[in-house]
Design a protein around this motif. Structure first.
Motif, PDB file in Angstrom:
ATOM      1  N   LEU A  27      52.953  31.036 -67.589  1.00  0.00           N
ATOM      2  CA  LEU A  27      54.215  31.695 -68.787  1.00  0.00           C
ATOM      3  C   LEU A  27      55.226  32.378 -68.103  1.00  0.00           C
ATOM      4  CD1 LEU A  27      52.446  33.573 -71.343  1.00  0.00           C
ATOM      5  CD2 LEU A  27      53.374  31.215 -71.644  1.00  0.00           C
ATOM      6  N   ASN A  28      55.007  32.603 -66.808  1.00  0.00           N
ATOM      7  CA  ASN A  28      55.786  32.931 -65.421  1.00  0.00           C
ATOM      8  C   ASN A  28      57.127  31.806 -65.032  1.00  0.00           C
ATOM      9  OD1 ASN A  28      57.347  35.449 -64.371  1.00  0.00           O
ATOM     10  ND2 ASN A  28      56.533  34.728 -62.599  1.00  0.00           N
ATOM     11  N   GLY A  29      56.038  30.544 -65.469  1.00  0.00           N
ATOM     12  CA  GLY A  29      56.870  29.773 -64.897  1.00  0.00           C
ATOM     13  C   GLY A  29      56.100  28.493 -63.726  1.00  0.00           C
ATOM     14  N   GLY A  30      54.842  28.977 -63.761  1.00  0.00           N
ATOM     15  CA  GLY A  30      53.010  27.757 -62.997  1.00  0.00           C
ATOM     16  C   GLY A  30      53.509  28.876 -61.545  1.00  0.00           C
ATOM     17  N   PHE A  31      52.325  28.279 -60.676  1.00  0.00           N
ATOM     18  CA  PHE A  31      52.189  28.672 -59.829  1.00  0.00           C
ATOM     19  C   PHE A  31      51.186  27.738 -58.849  1.00  0.00           C
ATOM     20  CE2 PHE A  31      48.276  29.452 -62.634  1.00  0.00           C
ATOM     21  CZ  PHE A  31      47.655  28.721 -61.759  1.00  0.00           C
ATOM     22  N   LEU A  32      51.124  27.898 -57.442  1.00  0.00           N
ATOM     23  CA  LEU A  32      50.446  27.337 -56.689  1.00  0.00           C
ATOM     24  C   LEU A  32      48.530  27.136 -56.646  1.00  0.00           C
ATOM     25  CD1 LEU A  32      51.294  24.962 -54.638  1.00  0.00           C
ATOM     26  CD2 LEU A  32      51.020  26.709 -52.613  1.00  0.00           C
ATOM     27  N   ASN A  33      47.874  26.476 -56.853  1.00  0.00           N
ATOM     28  CA  ASN A  33      46.438  26.369 -56.628  1.00  0.00           C
ATOM     29  C   ASN A  33      46.017  26.233 -55.892  1.00  0.00           C
ATOM     30  OD1 ASN A  33      43.907  26.537 -57.725  1.00  0.00           O
ATOM     31  ND2 ASN A  33      44.366  26.162 -59.535  1.00  0.00           N
ATOM     32  N   ILE A  34      44.891  26.367 -55.324  1.00  0.00           N
ATOM     33  CA  ILE A  34      44.148  25.505 -53.988  1.00  0.00           C
ATOM     34  C   ILE A  34      44.209  24.528 -53.911  1.00  0.00           C
ATOM     35  CG2 ILE A  34      43.326  28.194 -53.741  1.00  0.00           C
ATOM     36  CD1 ILE A  34      40.472  27.360 -54.647  1.00  0.00           C
ATOM     37  N   TYR A  35      43.463  24.035 -52.756  1.00  0.00           N
ATOM     38  CA  TYR A  35      43.140  22.507 -52.752  1.00  0.00           C
ATOM     39  C   TYR A  35      41.564  22.859 -52.106  1.00  0.00           C
ATOM     40  CZ  TYR A  35      43.005  17.812 -50.481  1.00  0.00           C
ATOM     41  OH  TYR A  35      41.936  16.556 -50.537  1.00  0.00           O
ATOM     42  N   GLY A  36      40.827  21.934 -52.748  1.00  0.00           N
ATOM     43  CA  GLY A  36      39.264  22.226 -52.459  1.00  0.00           C
ATOM     44  C   GLY A  36      38.667  23.578 -52.501  1.00  0.00           C
ATOM     45  N   ASN A  37      38.665  23.796 -51.985  1.00  0.00           N
ATOM     46  CA  ASN A  37      37.146  24.956 -52.468  1.00  0.00           C
ATOM     47  C   ASN A  37      36.683  25.751 -50.381  1.00  0.00           C
ATOM     48  OD1 ASN A  37      34.630  26.505 -52.851  1.00  0.00           O
ATOM     49  ND2 ASN A  37      34.687  25.488 -54.771  1.00  0.00           N
ATOM     50  N   TYR A  38      37.135  26.909 -50.779  1.00  0.00           N
ATOM     51  CA  TYR A  38      37.306  27.908 -49.375  1.00  0.00           C
ATOM     52  C   TYR A  38      35.411  27.835 -48.940  1.00  0.00           C
ATOM     53  CZ  TYR A  38      36.420  32.207 -52.230  1.00  0.00           C
ATOM     54  OH  TYR A  38      36.677  33.127 -52.932  1.00  0.00           O
ATOM     55  N   SER A  39      34.647  27.587 -50.179  1.00  0.00           N
ATOM     56  CA  SER A  39      33.204  28.260 -50.620  1.00  0.00           C
ATOM     57  C   SER A  39      32.409  27.154 -50.238  1.00  0.00           C
ATOM     58  CB  SER A  39      32.710  29.312 -51.467  1.00  0.00           C
ATOM     59  OG  SER A  39      31.455  29.239 -51.428  1.00  0.00           O
ATOM     60  N   TRP A  40      32.587  26.227 -50.912  1.00  0.00           N
ATOM     61  CA  TRP A  40      31.251  24.856 -50.998  1.00  0.00           C
ATOM     62  C   TRP A  40      32.497  23.772 -50.082  1.00  0.00           C
ATOM     63  CZ3 TRP A  40      29.190  24.096 -56.459  1.00  0.00           C
ATOM     64  CH2 TRP A  40      28.174  24.892 -56.776  1.00  0.00           C
ATOM     65  N   ALA A  41      33.473  23.238 -49.424  1.00  0.00           N
ATOM     66  CA  ALA A  41      34.039  22.513 -49.400  1.00  0.00           C
ATOM     67  C   ALA A  41      32.693  21.664 -48.345  1.00  0.00           C
ATOM     68  CB  ALA A  41      35.097  23.193 -48.167  1.00  0.00           C
ATOM     69  N   GLN A  42      32.178  22.835 -47.051  1.00  0.00           N
ATOM     70  CA  GLN A  42      31.395  21.854 -46.525  1.00  0.00           C
ATOM     71  C   GLN A  42      30.318  21.258 -47.648  1.00  0.00           C
ATOM     72  OE1 GLN A  42      31.712  24.951 -46.562  1.00  0.00           O
ATOM     73  NE2 GLN A  42      28.871  25.988 -47.041  1.00  0.00           N
ATOM     74  N   GLN A  43      29.517  22.069 -48.976  1.00  0.00           N
ATOM     75  CA  GLN A  43      28.885  21.256 -49.403  1.00  0.00           C
ATOM     76  C   GLN A  43      28.960  19.999 -49.759  1.00  0.00           C
ATOM     77  OE1 GLN A  43      27.183  25.335 -50.819  1.00  0.00           O
ATOM     78  NE2 GLN A  43      26.178  23.647 -51.714  1.00  0.00           N
ATOM     79  N   ASN A  44      30.854  20.437 -50.387  1.00  0.00           N
ATOM     80  CA  ASN A  44      31.130  18.681 -50.967  1.00  0.00           C
ATOM     81  C   ASN A  44      31.384  17.377 -50.237  1.00  0.00           C
ATOM     82  OD1 ASN A  44      31.472  20.193 -53.505  1.00  0.00           O
ATOM     83  ND2 ASN A  44      33.452  20.824 -53.354  1.00  0.00           N
ATOM     84  N   GLU A  45      32.020  17.535 -48.740  1.00  0.00           N
ATOM     85  CA  GLU A  45      31.817  16.752 -47.484  1.00  0.00           C
ATOM     86  C   GLU A  45      30.868  16.156 -47.524  1.00  0.00           C
ATOM     87  OE1 GLU A  45      34.845  15.304 -46.600  1.00  0.00           O
ATOM     88  OE2 GLU A  45      35.932  17.274 -47.951  1.00  0.00           O
ATOM     89  N   ALA A  46      29.551  17.108 -47.172  1.00  0.00           N
ATOM     90  CA  ALA A  46      28.603  16.481 -46.628  1.00  0.00           C
ATOM     91  C   ALA A  46      27.623  15.574 -47.862  1.00  0.00           C
ATOM     92  CB  ALA A  46      27.150  17.654 -46.640  1.00  0.00           C
ATOM     93  N   ALA A  47      27.322  15.908 -48.985  1.00  0.00           N
ATOM     94  CA  ALA A  47      27.636  15.650 -49.805  1.00  0.00           C
ATOM     95  C   ALA A  47      27.456  14.762 -50.180  1.00  0.00           C
ATOM     96  CB  ALA A  47      27.233  15.893 -51.379  1.00  0.00           C
ATOM     97  N   ALA A  48      28.780  13.688 -50.258  1.00  0.00           N
ATOM     98  CA  ALA A  48      28.959  12.296 -49.751  1.00  0.00           C
ATOM     99  C   ALA A  48      28.876  11.550 -49.375  1.00  0.00           C
ATOM    100  CB  ALA A  48      31.100  12.426 -49.553  1.00  0.00           C
ATOM    101  N   ALA A  49      28.000  11.986 -48.719  1.00  0.00           N
ATOM    102  CA  ALA A  49      27.194  11.314 -47.230  1.00  0.00           C
ATOM    103  C   ALA A  49      26.256  10.847 -47.889  1.00  0.00           C
ATOM    104  CB  ALA A  49      27.398  11.249 -45.953  1.00  0.00           C
TER     105      ALA A  49
END
Length: 218
Positions: free
Chosen positions: A172-194
């Motif tokens: 309602l205030n005009g929006g915000f910048l969201n995060i890219y990826g995940n600061y907690s599961w980032a390594q799991q997401n990359e490993a799971a792709a393999a």
């Protein structure tokens, strides 16, 4: 202390504890028994919501509105393939200490000194909400809404800024910048792709018995 010295000391203490436990005789009468539970305790169920997706159930014992102790789930059998107890870790078991911690913040705090000085004064919730609102508007007007970043981790899943309500306010205030990826599961997401599953949600606990390799990340 070096690791080798630490292991030696630990082994010595373990042996001493074992010998003490094997002693019999009149000294046993001097052992202080485990104190019984507090009288008139009431039991209620809660969950550990300390910024963890497991949300482990915890059994809370209280007396006269004061938490006396916290236990993990022990209501059902813990048998592989039949039932799995979701037992809280040390963080969940220490919720009583977290609740009554002497340094726990019980009111909004406003910084009055320079950043990093650690000087704060308590303020009301109305003043805190007004300050946050005016600062969001000021920052958005001066630097655009792309300068406002919202993270989902607040230390507690029941936190206000973890909810969709806060997303609504920011939009309602005009929006915000969201995060890219995940600061907690980032390594799991990359490993799971393999792997053959391709995602972190493709496997279940029951597949452990058929696994040739199990890797745990903590």
């Amino acid at each position: 202390m070096e690791r080798r010295s630490f292991l030696k000391a630990s082994a010595a203490l373990s042996c001493a504890a074992s010998l003490t436990g094997c002693k019999t005789g009149s000294d046993d009468a001097n052992v202080t028994p485990t104190p019984p539970p507090v009288a008139d305790e009431s039991i209620s169920w809660s969950a550990c919501l300390v910024n963890c997706g497991s949300n482990c159930p915890v059994k809370v014992f209280s007396s006269d509105g004061i938490i006396t102790r916290v236990e993990a789930d022990n209501e059902t059998t813990d048998e592989y393939g039949v039932n799995h107890q979701i037992r809280a870790c040390a963080r969940g078991r220490s919720l009583r200490q977290r609740t009554y911690a002497p340094d726990r913040l019980k009111t909004p705090m406003k910084r009055v000194g320079k950043r990093g000085e650690g000087k704060f004064v308590p303020i009301s919730w109305d003043e805190a909400a007004s300050t946050v609102a005016s600062e969001l508007q000021r920052i958005a007007s001066e630097y655009s809404n792309k300068s406002i970043l919202k993270l989902y981790g607040t230390g507690a899943y029941y936190g206000f800024s973890s909810s969709n309500c806060f997303n609504r306010i920011l939009n309602l205030n005009g929006g915000f910048l969201n995060i890219y990826g995940n600061y907690s599961w980032a390594q799991q997401n990359e490993a799971a792709a393999a792997t053959g599953f391709g995602s972190t949600s493709g496997s279940i606990l029951l597949s452990l018995k058929d696994s040739d390799l199990f890797i745990g990340l903590g």
